[in-house]
Design a protein around this motif. Structure first.
Motif, PDB file in Angstrom:
ATOM      1  N   GLY A  62       8.007 -28.637  17.516  1.00  0.00           N
ATOM      2  CA  GLY A  62       8.316 -30.011  17.139  1.00  0.00           C
ATOM      3  C   GLY A  62       9.200 -30.737  18.136  1.00  0.00           C
ATOM      4  O   GLY A  62       9.130 -31.963  18.256  1.00  0.00           O
ATOM      5  N   ALA A  63      10.027 -29.992  18.858  1.00  0.00           N
ATOM      6  CA  ALA A  63      10.955 -30.619  19.809  1.00  0.00           C
ATOM      7  C   ALA A  63      10.359 -30.825  21.192  1.00  0.00           C
ATOM      8  O   ALA A  63      10.909 -31.595  21.993  1.00  0.00           O
ATOM      9  N   MET A  64       9.274 -30.149  21.503  1.00  0.00           N
ATOM     10  CA  MET A  64       8.719 -30.211  22.852  1.00  0.00           C
ATOM     11  C   MET A  64       8.303 -31.618  23.302  1.00  0.00           C
ATOM     12  O   MET A  64       8.596 -32.012  24.432  1.00  0.00           O
ATOM     13  N   PRO A  65       7.590 -32.411  22.474  1.00  0.00           N
ATOM     14  CA  PRO A  65       7.176 -33.740  22.967  1.00  0.00           C
ATOM     15  C   PRO A  65       8.332 -34.595  23.457  1.00  0.00           C
ATOM     16  O   PRO A  65       8.311 -35.089  24.595  1.00  0.00           O
ATOM     17  N   LEU A  66       9.352 -34.771  22.633  1.00  0.00           N
ATOM     18  CA  LEU A  66      10.486 -35.609  23.038  1.00  0.00           C
ATOM     19  C   LEU A  66      11.216 -35.012  24.227  1.00  0.00           C
ATOM     20  O   LEU A  66      11.594 -35.735  25.164  1.00  0.00           O
ATOM     21  N   SER A  67      11.408 -33.698  24.231  1.00  0.00           N
ATOM     22  CA  SER A  67      12.149 -33.052  25.307  1.00  0.00           C
ATOM     23  C   SER A  67      11.435 -33.221  26.646  1.00  0.00           C
ATOM     24  O   SER A  67      12.052 -33.574  27.661  1.00  0.00           O
ATOM     25  N   VAL A  68      10.143 -32.978  26.663  1.00  0.00           N
ATOM     26  CA  VAL A  68       9.380 -33.068  27.911  1.00  0.00           C
ATOM     27  C   VAL A  68       9.334 -34.501  28.416  1.00  0.00           C
ATOM     28  O   VAL A  68       9.526 -34.761  29.611  1.00  0.00           O
ATOM     29  N   ILE A  69       9.099 -35.452  27.524  1.00  0.00           N
ATOM     30  CA  ILE A  69       8.999 -36.857  27.940  1.00  0.00           C
ATOM     31  C   ILE A  69      10.321 -37.345  28.518  1.00  0.00           C
ATOM     32  O   ILE A  69      10.358 -37.992  29.578  1.00  0.00           O
ATOM     33  N   LEU A  70      11.426 -37.051  27.850  1.00  0.00           N
ATOM     34  CA  LEU A  70      12.737 -37.502  28.343  1.00  0.00           C
ATOM     35  C   LEU A  70      13.071 -36.869  29.692  1.00  0.00           C
ATOM     36  O   LEU A  70      13.517 -37.556  30.618  1.00  0.00           O
ATOM     37  N   LEU A  71      12.855 -35.574  29.819  1.00  0.00           N
ATOM     38  CA  LEU A  71      13.182 -34.898  31.074  1.00  0.00           C
ATOM     39  C   LEU A  71      12.250 -35.348  32.197  1.00  0.00           C
ATOM     40  O   LEU A  71      12.677 -35.484  33.353  1.00  0.00           O
ATOM     41  N   ALA A  72      10.981 -35.577  31.873  1.00  0.00           N
ATOM     42  CA  ALA A  72      10.033 -36.012  32.902  1.00  0.00           C
ATOM     43  C   ALA A  72      10.424 -37.372  33.472  1.00  0.00           C
ATOM     44  O   ALA A  72      10.322 -37.598  34.688  1.00  0.00           O
TER      45      ALA A  72
END
Length: 280
Positions: free
Chosen positions: A151-161
């Motif tokens: 559940g946390a991967m989408p937001l985490s990846v988008i912000l870091l990218a």
């Protein structure tokens, strides 16, 4: 000139007043929570915002003992910390790959991740339960960890990218000239530079995972062995006939790790916000 200066001072004063008023609005519920945790029901009903006539520190001891809050906090810490580690291990290289990809595959992956924001957690509750049962992980903390990470991967990846994209490509090109491979570039160059953004992601995920209730209740269940602190807290009402002093005391205890996490990551998160404002 004098009129412009007076207008500037007036605007600044008004801004300060508005900020302090907003801060007071945020602190008011916290103040009510703390003072209520030191009262009994009669004192809370009689004067909710007044200081307690007798400081009932035993509320904290009773809240801790009645629902085995220490074990529940350990379960929450176990699930949250392991989830955070897995999120970092998976999200950092994924964000680097998405940010530096120039083909259609990278765009497809990024757009697929954004679809994760459109699906609320409760909408996938039934498939999640069926998946947990099918994997033999129903009523386990391990499945909670897997679910929280996913559940946390989408937001985490988008912000870091987005943060990786703001870094100059010349850094990577110089490292490649010196013979560094992609893993070394990611570990030695990009990871230190994205630490402010990573601290923001870690804080957001910590708050979301630590405070999550629905999945923890359905998947983990009310069993004392595996229930988290958020699942244990409501049982203070049922077990102790709505003693709100105990409930607020337990809530204060459960909030402490969130504030400690914020204090630990605050400076790096503020650096990320200031850096984003300057780049904007």
């Amino acid at each position: 000139m004098t009129g412009s200066r007076a207008l500037s001072i007036g605007t600044r004063t008004l801004s300060h007043v508005a900020v302090w008023f907003y801060a007071a609005l945020l602190l008011l519920p916290l103040y009510f929570l703390v003072v209520s945790s030191l009262k009994d029901n009669t004192e809370i009903y009689a004067d909710g915002f007044g200081l307690p006539p007798k400081w009932r520190w035993e509320n904290y001891v009773n809240a801790w003992n009645y629902v085995d809050l220490g074990h529940a906090l350990f379960n929450s810490a176990y699930v949250t910390v392991l989830s955070e580690i897995l999120i970092i291990v998976l999200a950092v290289p994924a964000a680097y790959g998405v940010a530096r990809s120039r083909g259609w595959i990278g765009k497809l992956v990024e757009r697929s991740l954004t679809l994760g924001f459109l699906i609320p957690g409760f909408a996938a509750l039934v498939p999640t339960v069926l998946l947990a049962i099918g994997l033999g992980l129903f009523r386990t903390r391990e499945f909670l960890i897997l679910d929280y990470v996913a559940g946390a991967m989408p937001l985490s990846v988008i912000l870091l990218a987005q943060y990786v994209r703001a870094l100059p490509h010349e850094l990577e090109e110089s490292a490649r000239v010196d013979g560094a491979n992609r893993l070394q570039i990611l570990w030695r160059i990009y990871l230190p530079l994205i630490m402010p953004a990573l601290a923001t992601v870690m804080l957001l995920n910590f708050i979301n995972i630590w405070n999550e209730y629905l999945i923890a209740l359905v998947i983990g269940g009310p069993s004392v062995d595996i229930r988290t602190a958020q699942v244990a807290l409501p049982t203070l009402v049922t077990n102790q006939a709505a003693q709100f002093g105990l409930l607020t005391a337990g809530t204060v205890i459960v909030l402490i790790p969130v504030y400690l996490c914020y204090l630990a990551l605050r400076k790096r998160m503020e650096n990320a916000l200031v850096s984003g404002a300057l780049k904007g």
